[in-house]
Motif scaffolding. Sequence first.
Motif, PDB file in Angstrom:
ATOM      1  N   ASP A 116       0.853  -1.193   0.000  1.00  0.00           N
ATOM      2  CA  ASP A 116       0.000   0.000   0.000  1.00  0.00           C
ATOM      3  C   ASP A 116       0.892   1.247   0.000  1.00  0.00           C
ATOM      4  OD1 ASP A 116      -1.632   2.180   0.624  1.00  0.00           O
ATOM      5  OD2 ASP A 116      -2.926   1.006   1.946  1.00  0.00           O
ATOM      6  N   PRO A 117       0.890   2.022  -1.085  1.00  0.00           N
ATOM      7  CA  PRO A 117       1.793   3.175  -1.151  1.00  0.00           C
ATOM      8  C   PRO A 117       1.494   4.234  -0.107  1.00  0.00           C
ATOM      9  CG  PRO A 117       0.258   3.204  -3.002  1.00  0.00           C
ATOM     10  CD  PRO A 117       0.091   1.883  -2.330  1.00  0.00           C
ATOM     11  N   THR A 118       0.252   4.349   0.324  1.00  0.00           N
ATOM     12  CA  THR A 118      -0.073   5.365   1.331  1.00  0.00           C
ATOM     13  C   THR A 118       0.523   4.995   2.688  1.00  0.00           C
ATOM     14  OG1 THR A 118      -2.203   4.348   1.932  1.00  0.00           O
ATOM     15  CG2 THR A 118      -2.204   5.939   0.127  1.00  0.00           C
ATOM     16  N   VAL A 119       0.537   3.702   2.997  1.00  0.00           N
ATOM     17  CA  VAL A 119       1.165   3.246   4.241  1.00  0.00           C
ATOM     18  C   VAL A 119       2.672   3.456   4.169  1.00  0.00           C
ATOM     19  CG1 VAL A 119       1.658   1.222   5.674  1.00  0.00           C
ATOM     20  CG2 VAL A 119      -0.663   1.601   4.798  1.00  0.00           C
ATOM     21  N   LEU A 120       3.274   3.069   3.056  1.00  0.00           N
ATOM     22  CA  LEU A 120       4.723   3.217   2.899  1.00  0.00           C
ATOM     23  C   LEU A 120       5.128   4.689   2.944  1.00  0.00           C
ATOM     24  CD1 LEU A 120       5.333   0.556   0.109  1.00  0.00           C
ATOM     25  CD2 LEU A 120       5.842   0.332   2.545  1.00  0.00           C
ATOM     26  N   ASP A 121       4.339   5.547   2.313  1.00  0.00           N
ATOM     27  CA  ASP A 121       4.650   6.975   2.338  1.00  0.00           C
ATOM     28  C   ASP A 121       4.584   7.535   3.752  1.00  0.00           C
ATOM     29  OD1 ASP A 121       5.046   7.030  -0.393  1.00  0.00           O
ATOM     30  OD2 ASP A 121       3.118   7.961  -0.863  1.00  0.00           O
ATOM     31  N   ALA A 122       3.583   7.121   4.514  1.00  0.00           N
ATOM     32  CA  ALA A 122       3.457   7.609   5.889  1.00  0.00           C
ATOM     33  C   ALA A 122       4.637   7.154   6.741  1.00  0.00           C
ATOM     34  CB  ALA A 122       2.145   7.130   6.502  1.00  0.00           C
ATOM     35  N   VAL A 123       5.019   5.900   6.592  1.00  0.00           N
ATOM     36  CA  VAL A 123       6.195   5.386   7.302  1.00  0.00           C
ATOM     37  C   VAL A 123       7.429   6.204   6.927  1.00  0.00           C
ATOM     38  CG1 VAL A 123       7.775   3.408   7.482  1.00  0.00           C
ATOM     39  CG2 VAL A 123       5.291   3.047   7.575  1.00  0.00           C
ATOM     40  N   GLY A 124       7.532   6.562   5.649  1.00  0.00           N
ATOM     41  CA  GLY A 124       8.718   7.226   5.151  1.00  0.00           C
ATOM     42  C   GLY A 124       8.895   8.667   5.571  1.00  0.00           C
ATOM     43  N   CYS A 125       7.883   9.260   6.199  1.00  0.00           N
ATOM     44  CA  CYS A 125       8.037  10.648   6.667  1.00  0.00           C
ATOM     45  C   CYS A 125       7.543  10.828   8.093  1.00  0.00           C
ATOM     46  CB  CYS A 125       7.322  11.620   5.719  1.00  0.00           C
ATOM     47  SG  CYS A 125       5.510  11.508   5.685  1.00  0.00           S
ATOM     48  N   HIS A 126       7.496   9.749   8.860  1.00  0.00           N
ATOM     49  CA  HIS A 126       6.864   9.838  10.178  1.00  0.00           C
ATOM     50  C   HIS A 126       7.658  10.668  11.174  1.00  0.00           C
ATOM     51  CE1 HIS A 126       9.667   6.490  11.182  1.00  0.00           C
ATOM     52  NE2 HIS A 126       9.598   7.025  12.392  1.00  0.00           N
ATOM     53  N   THR A 128       9.834  13.393  10.243  1.00  0.00           N
ATOM     54  CA  THR A 128      10.005  14.769   9.786  1.00  0.00           C
ATOM     55  C   THR A 128       8.754  15.396   9.205  1.00  0.00           C
ATOM     56  OG1 THR A 128      10.657  13.988   7.587  1.00  0.00           O
ATOM     57  CG2 THR A 128      12.420  14.300   9.218  1.00  0.00           C
ATOM     58  N   LEU A 129       7.786  14.560   8.810  1.00  0.00           N
ATOM     59  CA  LEU A 129       6.680  14.971   7.959  1.00  0.00           C
ATOM     60  C   LEU A 129       7.254  15.436   6.626  1.00  0.00           C
ATOM     61  CD1 LEU A 129       3.653  14.811   8.278  1.00  0.00           C
ATOM     62  CD2 LEU A 129       3.597  17.224   8.851  1.00  0.00           C
ATOM     63  N   ARG A 130       6.489  16.099   5.779  1.00  0.00           N
ATOM     64  CA  ARG A 130       6.950  16.538   4.467  1.00  0.00           C
ATOM     65  C   ARG A 130       5.950  17.560   3.936  1.00  0.00           C
ATOM     66  NH1 ARG A 130       5.135  11.753   0.200  1.00  0.00           N
ATOM     67  NH2 ARG A 130       3.084  11.334   1.110  1.00  0.00           N
ATOM     68  N   ARG A 135      -3.393  12.675   4.673  1.00  0.00           N
ATOM     69  CA  ARG A 135      -4.010  12.538   6.002  1.00  0.00           C
ATOM     70  C   ARG A 135      -3.371  11.400   6.783  1.00  0.00           C
ATOM     71  NH1 ARG A 135      -8.400  15.260   7.258  1.00  0.00           N
ATOM     72  NH2 ARG A 135      -9.170  13.676   8.690  1.00  0.00           N
ATOM     73  N   LEU A 136      -3.004  10.328   6.102  1.00  0.00           N
ATOM     74  CA  LEU A 136      -2.364   9.222   6.798  1.00  0.00           C
ATOM     75  C   LEU A 136      -0.970   9.615   7.277  1.00  0.00           C
ATOM     76  CD1 LEU A 136      -2.746   6.337   7.758  1.00  0.00           C
ATOM     77  CD2 LEU A 136      -1.835   5.533   5.563  1.00  0.00           C
ATOM     78  N   ASP A 137      -0.247  10.413   6.479  1.00  0.00           N
ATOM     79  CA  ASP A 137       1.038  10.953   6.943  1.00  0.00           C
ATOM     80  C   ASP A 137       0.851  11.689   8.264  1.00  0.00           C
ATOM     81  OD1 ASP A 137       2.150  10.119   4.512  1.00  0.00           O
ATOM     82  OD2 ASP A 137       2.285  12.154   3.682  1.00  0.00           O
ATOM     83  N   LEU A 138      -0.153  12.553   8.303  1.00  0.00           N
ATOM     84  CA  LEU A 138      -0.405  13.361   9.497  1.00  0.00           C
ATOM     85  C   LEU A 138      -0.805  12.496  10.683  1.00  0.00           C
ATOM     86  CD1 LEU A 138      -2.370  16.275   7.801  1.00  0.00           C
ATOM     87  CD2 LEU A 138      -0.144  16.495   8.922  1.00  0.00           C
ATOM     88  N   VAL A 139      -1.634  11.485  10.440  1.00  0.00           N
ATOM     89  CA  VAL A 139      -2.068  10.591  11.517  1.00  0.00           C
ATOM     90  C   VAL A 139      -0.858   9.923  12.172  1.00  0.00           C
ATOM     91  CG1 VAL A 139      -3.209   8.390  11.994  1.00  0.00           C
ATOM     92  CG2 VAL A 139      -4.405  10.140  10.683  1.00  0.00           C
ATOM     93  N   LEU A 140       0.005   9.347  11.359  1.00  0.00           N
ATOM     94  CA  LEU A 140       1.154   8.633  11.921  1.00  0.00           C
ATOM     95  C   LEU A 140       2.130   9.599  12.582  1.00  0.00           C
ATOM     96  CD1 LEU A 140       2.690   6.022  12.380  1.00  0.00           C
ATOM     97  CD2 LEU A 140       3.752   6.326  10.128  1.00  0.00           C
ATOM     98  N   PHE A 141       2.376  10.739  11.956  1.00  0.00           N
ATOM     99  CA  PHE A 141       3.272  11.739  12.527  1.00  0.00           C
ATOM    100  C   PHE A 141       2.800  12.155  13.915  1.00  0.00           C
ATOM    101  CE2 PHE A 141       4.530  16.269  12.968  1.00  0.00           C
ATOM    102  CZ  PHE A 141       5.907  16.140  12.846  1.00  0.00           C
ATOM    103  N   PRO A 191      15.369  18.982   5.728  1.00  0.00           N
ATOM    104  CA  PRO A 191      14.612  19.843   4.807  1.00  0.00           C
ATOM    105  C   PRO A 191      13.136  19.503   4.716  1.00  0.00           C
ATOM    106  CG  PRO A 191      16.129  18.398   3.604  1.00  0.00           C
ATOM    107  CD  PRO A 191      16.487  18.311   5.051  1.00  0.00           C
ATOM    108  N   TRP A 192      12.775  18.236   4.906  1.00  0.00           N
ATOM    109  CA  TRP A 192      11.353  17.878   4.881  1.00  0.00           C
ATOM    110  C   TRP A 192      10.626  18.504   6.066  1.00  0.00           C
ATOM    111  CZ3 TRP A 192      11.076  11.911   3.639  1.00  0.00           C
ATOM    112  CH2 TRP A 192      11.698  11.668   2.398  1.00  0.00           C
ATOM    113  N   LEU A 193      11.260  18.491   7.231  1.00  0.00           N
ATOM    114  CA  LEU A 193      10.655  19.092   8.420  1.00  0.00           C
ATOM    115  C   LEU A 193      10.500  20.596   8.217  1.00  0.00           C
ATOM    116  CD1 LEU A 193      11.266  18.276  12.095  1.00  0.00           C
ATOM    117  CD2 LEU A 193      11.564  20.638  11.366  1.00  0.00           C
ATOM    118  N   ARG A 194      11.546  21.222   7.676  1.00  0.00           N
ATOM    119  CA  ARG A 194      11.474  22.656   7.400  1.00  0.00           C
ATOM    120  C   ARG A 194      10.348  22.970   6.416  1.00  0.00           C
ATOM    121  NH1 ARG A 194      16.171  23.405   4.717  1.00  0.00           N
ATOM    122  NH2 ARG A 194      14.991  23.135   2.774  1.00  0.00           N
TER     123      ARG A 194
END
Length: 207
Positions: A116-126, A128-130, A135-141, A191-194
């Motif tokens: 699932d790319p949305t799960v992998l993407d969320a894991v990949g920025c948990h 620093t965010l980006r 929404r899933l990125d934000l949930v995990l972060f 830079p992703w966090l910034r």
Amino acid sequence: MHSVLRALADGVALTGEIAHDVPRFLICHGCPRTAEHVARVAQEAARVAERSGERPGAAALAGWLHDVSAVFPAADRADVAHQLGVAVLPEEESFPLIIHQKLSVVLAREVFGITDPTVLDAVGCHTTLRRDPTRLDLVLFVADKIEWDQSGIPPYLDRVTGVLDHSLADAALAYLSWMHERRGSLRVVHPWLRDAYEQLSGQSWGE
């Protein structure tokens, strides 16, 4: 599978049940505290997702997997990333601890079979965010910050939870703002966090 990953997977009987396999994998490789942390984050991520209209199952899955790369010592992570073909930013090269979010994506996909790319993407920025987070990125972060991996109560907890009912973005920004206030003491500014801070706050990181 790359030999680096095969060496980790060999000898760990994986069942396909992530809530069972990830703790076993982490404990087998000497990371019992991380196993406890990811269990708490998975539970919190599902709770946050349900309250915010996101998929609790996907959120829990991301929570279980987000720190699975703790099996790599921090000092080795840049080298492991290079071996696995993972792009390493200069900030990650100088502070390899934060490469773990990218390495966890590789383990989630190659060892645990997550597609699932949305799960992998969320894991990949948990960490620093980006910019333009899902929404899933934000949930995990947010869940990872609420159930942090250190002892005691997070010093920013009230700020994050106090606005969580209003919006996920506000909760994420509450943490990012706390980091911004302490920017002078940070080892590096990813830079992703910034980018995430500047987009959500509408301010330059240097202001």
